[in-house]
Design a protein around this motif. Structure first.
Motif, PDB file in Angstrom:
ATOM      1  N   MET A 211       3.586   8.530  -1.323  1.00 40.73           N
ATOM      2  CA  MET A 211       3.367   7.176  -1.823  1.00 40.73           C
ATOM      3  C   MET A 211       4.640   6.343  -1.701  1.00 40.73           C
ATOM      4  SD  MET A 211       0.226   6.589  -2.919  1.00 40.73           S
ATOM      5  CE  MET A 211       0.434   5.254  -4.107  1.00 40.73           C
ATOM      6  N   LEU A 212       5.777   6.928  -2.053  1.00 43.43           N
ATOM      7  CA  LEU A 212       7.034   6.194  -1.950  1.00 43.43           C
ATOM      8  C   LEU A 212       7.381   5.873  -0.497  1.00 43.43           C
ATOM      9  CD1 LEU A 212       9.227   8.058  -4.608  1.00 43.43           C
ATOM     10  CD2 LEU A 212       8.215   5.774  -4.778  1.00 43.43           C
ATOM     11  N   GLU A 213       7.089   6.816   0.388  1.00 45.68           N
ATOM     12  CA  GLU A 213       7.398   6.581   1.799  1.00 45.68           C
ATOM     13  C   GLU A 213       6.531   5.474   2.382  1.00 45.68           C
ATOM     14  OE1 GLU A 213       7.464   9.057   6.031  1.00 45.68           O
ATOM     15  OE2 GLU A 213       7.419  10.132   4.127  1.00 45.68           O
ATOM     16  N   VAL A 214       5.224   5.509   2.066  1.00 43.98           N
ATOM     17  CA  VAL A 214       4.318   4.498   2.599  1.00 43.98           C
ATOM     18  C   VAL A 214       4.618   3.126   1.989  1.00 43.98           C
ATOM     19  CG1 VAL A 214       1.896   3.797   2.763  1.00 43.98           C
ATOM     20  CG2 VAL A 214       2.517   6.184   3.091  1.00 43.98           C
ATOM     21  N   ASP A 218       6.531  -1.342   6.754  1.00 43.55           N
ATOM     22  CA  ASP A 218       6.449  -2.773   7.073  1.00 43.55           C
ATOM     23  C   ASP A 218       5.072  -3.351   6.762  1.00 43.55           C
ATOM     24  OD1 ASP A 218       9.067  -2.776   7.901  1.00 43.55           O
ATOM     25  OD2 ASP A 218       8.592  -2.456  10.020  1.00 43.55           O
ATOM     26  N   PHE A 219       4.009  -2.569   7.045  1.00 44.71           N
ATOM     27  CA  PHE A 219       2.671  -3.132   6.835  1.00 44.71           C
ATOM     28  C   PHE A 219       2.359  -3.314   5.351  1.00 44.71           C
ATOM     29  CE2 PHE A 219       1.851   1.401   6.600  1.00 44.71           C
ATOM     30  CZ  PHE A 219       0.850   1.513   5.640  1.00 44.71           C
ATOM     31  N   ILE A 220       3.007  -2.545   4.476  1.00 41.41           N
ATOM     32  CA  ILE A 220       2.823  -2.737   3.038  1.00 41.41           C
ATOM     33  C   ILE A 220       3.515  -4.032   2.594  1.00 41.41           C
ATOM     34  CG2 ILE A 220       3.327  -1.814   0.753  1.00 41.41           C
ATOM     35  CD1 ILE A 220       1.112  -0.345   2.196  1.00 41.41           C
ATOM     36  N   ARG A 221       4.716  -4.255   3.114  1.00 44.04           N
ATOM     37  CA  ARG A 221       5.403  -5.502   2.783  1.00 44.04           C
ATOM     38  C   ARG A 221       4.641  -6.714   3.318  1.00 44.04           C
ATOM     39  NH1 ARG A 221      10.079  -2.207   3.655  1.00 44.04           N
ATOM     40  NH2 ARG A 221      10.091  -2.718   5.890  1.00 44.04           N
ATOM     41  N   THR A 222       4.014  -6.548   4.487  1.00 38.69           N
ATOM     42  CA  THR A 222       3.206  -7.635   5.030  1.00 38.69           C
ATOM     43  C   THR A 222       2.004  -7.920   4.147  1.00 38.69           C
ATOM     44  OG1 THR A 222       3.870  -7.034   7.284  1.00 38.69           O
ATOM     45  CG2 THR A 222       1.896  -8.393   7.046  1.00 38.69           C
ATOM     46  N   ALA A 223       1.351  -6.853   3.673  1.00 38.09           N
ATOM     47  CA  ALA A 223       0.196  -7.026   2.787  1.00 38.09           C
ATOM     48  C   ALA A 223       0.601  -7.717   1.496  1.00 38.09           C
ATOM     49  CB  ALA A 223      -0.440  -5.666   2.493  1.00 38.09           C
ATOM     50  N   GLN A 224       1.755  -7.353   0.965  1.00 36.75           N
ATOM     51  CA  GLN A 224       2.230  -8.012  -0.261  1.00 36.75           C
ATOM     52  C   GLN A 224       2.577  -9.473   0.004  1.00 36.75           C
ATOM     53  OE1 GLN A 224       5.461  -5.354  -1.112  1.00 36.75           O
ATOM     54  NE2 GLN A 224       4.248  -4.086  -2.526  1.00 36.75           N
ATOM     55  N   LEU A 239      -2.423   4.163  -0.738  1.00 42.01           N
ATOM     56  CA  LEU A 239      -3.029   5.451  -1.037  1.00 42.01           C
ATOM     57  C   LEU A 239      -3.735   6.037   0.176  1.00 42.01           C
ATOM     58  CD1 LEU A 239      -3.797   7.662  -3.002  1.00 42.01           C
ATOM     59  CD2 LEU A 239      -5.743   6.279  -3.729  1.00 42.01           C
ATOM     60  N   ARG A 240      -4.456   5.214   0.913  1.00 45.73           N
ATOM     61  CA  ARG A 240      -5.217   5.735   2.039  1.00 45.73           C
ATOM     62  C   ARG A 240      -4.305   6.369   3.083  1.00 45.73           C
ATOM     63  NH1 ARG A 240     -10.386   2.769   4.823  1.00 45.73           N
ATOM     64  NH2 ARG A 240     -10.962   4.475   6.213  1.00 45.73           N
ATOM     65  N   ASN A 241      -3.168   5.764   3.334  1.00 45.10           N
ATOM     66  CA  ASN A 241      -2.231   6.323   4.309  1.00 45.10           C
ATOM     67  C   ASN A 241      -1.454   7.506   3.736  1.00 45.10           C
ATOM     68  OD1 ASN A 241      -1.984   4.454   6.925  1.00 45.10           O
ATOM     69  ND2 ASN A 241      -2.407   3.148   5.167  1.00 45.10           N
ATOM     70  N   ALA A 242      -1.202   7.481   2.435  1.00 40.47           N
ATOM     71  CA  ALA A 242      -0.476   8.589   1.819  1.00 40.47           C
ATOM     72  C   ALA A 242      -1.323   9.852   1.746  1.00 40.47           C
ATOM     73  CB  ALA A 242      -0.019   8.195   0.417  1.00 40.47           C
ATOM     74  N   LEU A 243      -2.648   9.703   1.792  1.00 43.83           N
ATOM     75  CA  LEU A 243      -3.536  10.865   1.693  1.00 43.83           C
ATOM     76  C   LEU A 243      -3.596  11.681   2.984  1.00 43.83           C
ATOM     77  CD1 LEU A 243      -6.617   9.515  -0.305  1.00 43.83           C
ATOM     78  CD2 LEU A 243      -4.981  11.251  -1.032  1.00 43.83           C
ATOM     79  N   ILE A 244      -3.151  11.132   4.101  1.00 44.90           N
ATOM     80  CA  ILE A 244      -3.279  11.838   5.376  1.00 44.90           C
ATOM     81  C   ILE A 244      -2.545  13.184   5.363  1.00 44.90           C
ATOM     82  CG2 ILE A 244      -2.774  11.717   7.847  1.00 44.90           C
ATOM     83  CD1 ILE A 244      -3.284   8.719   7.702  1.00 44.90           C
TER      84      ILE A 244
END
Length: 321
Positions: A211-214, A218-224, A239-244
């Motif tokens: 979770m911390l890594e995801v 960049d795409f998380i900062r873009t979403a925010q 969460l969806r990406n951290a679950l992989i």
């Protein structure tokens, strides 16, 4: 996807052949057999045991023994037990396997229900008091052996508090319906939490780290920056990406739980495959030992296949065709 699944199933064939060779080789490498050891009656002549050994095929060349075993297994017959008076191995396993499956599923449910929410909350409250507490619990869970955790759970929750039974899978014969279900559930609590302790601790750490890594991507900062709500960013993107990576572990987890249940079942005297496996090792009942090992290996192979399939569900970027 369908082509990939077919290819993976076809790959099972050489892998299963290799597994059967390893399982058979390890079993035969152990000293002695079911007709040797101090437990045999010294008043019975050695010739009687030798005739019995010959009838069981234990004196055949090793490649003949392997061929006879693998051909019977391929036909769905695991042979007969040497310890339980010639009882079919399939019957012995069938009478116990569901208890182990229930225990493993309960432990897996405990792991997911506790580890993932705590891992998510720890990542969202990094370096908080809760995060430090969860980290301490994770380290303790990883460092505590199953047998010690089981004995501690029995002492506290069975002997002192009397909340749960300390052994077995049912309190008394003759139960049925909802009464039987609740009784079995009570017997699953202590061994289930004990079996899932190490996995819970491990998944908490993995979930927090991922979770911390995801969250730093960049795409998380873009979403925010686009003004999405915190919950949307957290659950839909992070969460969806951290679950992989977690799915990779889940592919192996069920097989790991089945094998890990051996010690837990012994501590709680739980009538599953673990108890049968340990008893068979003690009595050198090789057909039962090899059958259980083969079941565990196939479970892990199937788990890997399911993990690959779930990859594509969680991450639409992954395609196999």
């Amino acid at each position: 996807m369908h082509k990939y699944i077919i290819r993976r199933i076809l790959q099972f064939i050489p892998m299963l052949i290799l597994v059967t060779i390893v399982v058979f080789g390890l079993a035969k490498a152990a000293p002695g057999d079911v007709l040797s050891g101090e437990r045999l009656d010294p008043n019975i002549p050695a010739e009687v045991y030798e005739m019995r050994r010959e009838a069981l095929g234990l004196n055949d060349p090793i490649h003949i023994q392997y061929w006879n075993w693998v051909t019977t297994v391929a036909s769905g017959d695991f042979g007969t037990s040497m310890q339980y008076s010639g009882r079919p191995v399939a019957d012995l396993i069938a009478s116990r396997i569901m208890n182990t499956v229930y225990l493993s599923l309960f432990a897996l449910g405990v792991t997911l229900a506790i580890a993932i929410p705590i891992g998510i909350y720890s990542a969202s409250r990094k370096y908080s008091l809760f995060d430090y507490g969860a980290t301490t619990f994770a380290f303790l869970g990883l460092a505590t052996p199953n047998f010690f955790a089981g004995l501690l759970a029995i002492y506290i929750f069975a002997f002192i508090l009397g909340w749960f039974p300390s052994q077995g899978s049912v309190s008394a014969p003759g139960l049925s319906g909802i009464e039987l279900f609740l009784d079995k559930l009570r017997h699953l609590v202590l061994p289930g939490f004990t079996l899932g302790l190490a996995s819970t601790a491990m998944y908490m750490r993995y979930m927090r780290t991922e979770m911390l890594e995801v969250k730093g991507s960049d795409f998380i900062r873009t979403a925010q920056a686009k003004g999405l709500s915190n919950n949307s960013v957290l659950y839909k993107h992070t969460l969806r990406n951290a679950l992989i990576p977690i799915i990779t572990l889940l592919g192996l987890e069920f097989g790991t739980l089945l094998s890990g249940a051996i010690i837990t079942e012994r501590v709680f005297n739980y009538p599953g495959l673990g108890q049968l496996f340990l008893t068979s090792i003690t009595n050198r009942d090789y057909p039962v030992i090899m059958a259980i090992n083969l079941i565990l290996a196939v479970t892990i192979l199937v788990g890997n296949l399911l993990a690959d399939i779930f990859y594509a569900i969680v991450d639409p970027r992954i395609r196999y065709d």
